[in-house]
Design a protein around this motif. Structure first.
Motif, short mmCIF file in Angstrom:
data_model
loop_
_atom_site.label_atom_id
_atom_site.label_comp_id
_atom_site.label_asym_id
_atom_site.label_seq_id
_atom_site.Cartn_x
_atom_site.Cartn_y
_atom_site.Cartn_z
N GLU A 18 3.55 4.06 -5.04
CA GLU A 18 2.99 5.27 -5.65
C GLU A 18 2.14 4.96 -6.87
N MET A 63 -0.19 2.69 -7.36
CA MET A 63 -1.45 1.99 -7.12
C MET A 63 -2.60 2.97 -6.95
N ASN A 64 -3.80 2.49 -7.21
CA ASN A 64 -5.01 3.26 -6.95
C ASN A 64 -5.42 2.98 -5.51
N LEU A 65 -4.86 3.71 -4.58
CA LEU A 65 -5.05 3.43 -3.16
C LEU A 65 -6.49 3.55 -2.67
N PRO A 66 -7.24 4.58 -3.07
CA PRO A 66 -8.63 4.64 -2.57
C PRO A 66 -9.44 3.40 -2.97
N LEU A 93 0.80 -1.22 0.00
CA LEU A 93 0.00 0.00 0.00
C LEU A 93 0.84 1.27 0.00
N LYS A 94 2.13 1.13 0.19
CA LYS A 94 2.99 2.30 0.22
C LYS A 94 3.49 2.69 -1.17
N ASP A 142 -10.84 5.38 4.13
CA ASP A 142 -9.54 5.68 4.73
C ASP A 142 -9.58 5.51 6.25
N LEU A 184 -8.23 0.39 -3.65
CA LEU A 184 -7.70 -0.75 -2.90
C LEU A 184 -8.18 -0.74 -1.46
N LYS A 185 -8.20 0.43 -0.84
CA LYS A 185 -8.69 0.54 0.53
C LYS A 185 -10.17 0.19 0.60
#
Length: 106
Positions: free
Chosen positions: A7, A9-12, A4-5, A60, A14-15
């Motif tokens: 850059e 990736m589509n973090l929102p 998750l760290k 988040d 994935l979360k």
């Protein structure tokens, strides 16, 4: 958690999927207890709607306060348990612990 760290990736998104997966796992274990509660489906529906909208930051917050501590606790249990089979035996208790924590708080 290391993934998750990154850059790229589509973090929102994935979360959102991690939170939704944990919600389904917890609900699957406590469903006989909560399905008769009035408004459970309504509350679950609105939680999913609010979680899916990135501007609300619900995903988040749920990720930071529920998913990350759960993964850390599972990782600590994995270190202390001698085998994977023993870890699988402990996993339902962990899910129940998380469900009770979500419902009743700390």
């Amino acid at each position: 958690l290391k993934a998750l760290k990154g850059e790229r990736m589509n973090l929102p998104l994935l979360k959102f999927w991690l939170v939704l997966g944990l919600l389904n796992m917890i609900e699957g274990s406590i469903e006989p207890l909560v399905r008769w509660l009035p408004g459970w489906s309504f509350c679950k529906f609105w939680f999913i709607v609010l979680t899916s909208i990135p501007e609300t930051k619900v995903a988040d917050l749920a990720f930071m306060y529920v998913v990350v501590p759960s993964i850390r606790r599972l990782h600590e249990l994995a270190k202390r348990t001698p085998s994977f089979v023993d870890l699988l035996a402990v996993a339902p208790a962990l899910v129940l612990h998380l469900a009770l924590k979500l419902v009743f708080g700390d």
